[in-house]
Scaffold this active site. Structure first.
Site, mmCIF file in Angstrom:
data_model
loop_
_atom_site.group_PDB
_atom_site.id
_atom_site.type_symbol
_atom_site.label_atom_id
_atom_site.label_comp_id
_atom_site.label_asym_id
_atom_site.label_seq_id
_atom_site.Cartn_x
_atom_site.Cartn_y
_atom_site.Cartn_z
ATOM 1 N N ASP A 75 0.786 -1.180 -0.082
ATOM 2 C CA ASP A 75 0.023 0.074 0.145
ATOM 3 C C ASP A 75 0.900 1.273 0.066
ATOM 4 O O ASP A 75 1.998 1.275 0.289
ATOM 5 C CB ASP A 75 -0.992 0.070 1.216
ATOM 6 C CG ASP A 75 -1.792 -1.252 1.334
ATOM 7 O OD1 ASP A 75 -2.219 -1.712 0.372
ATOM 8 O OD2 ASP A 75 -2.308 -1.543 2.560
ATOM 9 N N TYR A 76 0.225 2.364 -0.519
ATOM 10 C CA TYR A 76 0.846 3.684 -0.494
ATOM 11 C C TYR A 76 1.627 3.923 0.830
ATOM 12 O O TYR A 76 2.607 4.499 1.001
ATOM 13 C CB TYR A 76 -0.114 4.669 -1.046
ATOM 14 C CG TYR A 76 0.412 6.057 -1.001
ATOM 15 C CD1 TYR A 76 1.223 6.371 -2.042
ATOM 16 C CD2 TYR A 76 -0.059 7.165 -0.129
ATOM 17 C CE1 TYR A 76 1.616 7.782 -2.135
ATOM 18 C CE2 TYR A 76 0.437 8.383 0.070
ATOM 19 C CZ TYR A 76 1.391 8.854 -1.102
ATOM 20 O OH TYR A 76 1.655 9.894 -1.314
#
Length: 248
Positions: free
Chosen positions: A106-107
């Site tokens: 994930d970011y």
């Protein structure tokens, strides 16, 4: 490519263009040429001397490469981003081969991300049947009980997914700030897997890092660092992602 003839779909997958299954679909659809001839038969074998085109683009005959990258938070696990955000290949500009991430982080998640141009290697590592350990450290808001954490072992329904942890342990509690640090091991990583699990039991993730992937770890590395895998590491990861290692 190797010095022996190989099935066409395997050659396409090894080039990093797409997965072997998708390569098979492209062959059947008439999207693949060998030496300017359209090939639609899946059993076709090609040699290193043959020229292969997929959707009109000629395959580059690159040697396979394998990299471990310590992804910082705020970086996209992709080759480009339409919003102009940093992507993983921004940090590996010295790599000449066309590499891509194996899976995603994930970011807002940091930690180990593997990149390669070897499609077969990538597909094997991502296949859930091989049950490769992926170890995360999560800082969460609140202090969950043993009973609440056990729900992760049994499985938690979120939307249409059943989210599970293989193992977990809580190794630090901060009662003053009402936070806890957990170590969570997954075999299969669905989209925002750990964050969704913790949201479901009421302890949102404040910070998340993947610290180990199979036999690989982040020892001696800082966010943004990368290094090539050693031949021994590649061999050991291949062993983890082989039928010989599947638990009966």
């Amino acid at each position: 490519m190797t010095n022996t003839n190989e099935r066409l779909q395997k050659v396409i997958a090894k080039s990093g263009v797409t997965s072997r299954r998708k390569a098979e679909q492209l062959i059947v659809a008439g999207k693949v040429k060998v030496n300017d001839n359209v090939i639609t038969e899946l059993g076709t074998k090609v040699s290193p001397r043959d020229n292969v085109e997929v959707n009109g683009v000629r395959l580059e005959k690159e040697e396979p490469v394998y990299y471990l990258f310590y992804k910082p938070r705020g970086v996209i696990s992709s080759l480009n981003d339409d919003k102009g955000r940093s992507v993983v290949t921004d940090y590996l500009g010295e790599v000449k081969e066309r590499i891509y991430p194996i899976g995603r982080l994930d970011y807002d998640t940091s930690g180990i991300l593997l990149l390669t141009n070897d499609g077969n290697f990538a597909n094997q590592l991502m296949h859930p049947k091989y049950q490769i350990d992926k170890v995360y450290v999560a800082k969460v808001k609140g202090i969950p009980s043993k009973k609440e954490l056990y729900r992760m072992k049994k499985g938690i329904h979120s939307d249409s997914d059943l989210l599970k942890a293989v193992t977990y342990r809580m190794y630090e509690v901060d009662k003053k700030n009402n936070t806890a640090i957990l170590e969570i091991t997954l075999h299969e990583g669905k989209n925002r897997h750990i964050r969704r699990m913790m949201d479901e039991i009421g302890y949102p993730v404040l910070k998340l890092k993947r610290e180990q992937y199979g036999i690989l770890h982040l020892q001696g590395m800082q966010p943004g660092d990368s290094r090539p895998l050693t031949p021994h590491e590649v061999k050991r990861m291949r062993h983890l992602a082989s039928d010989k290692n599947v638990k009966k």
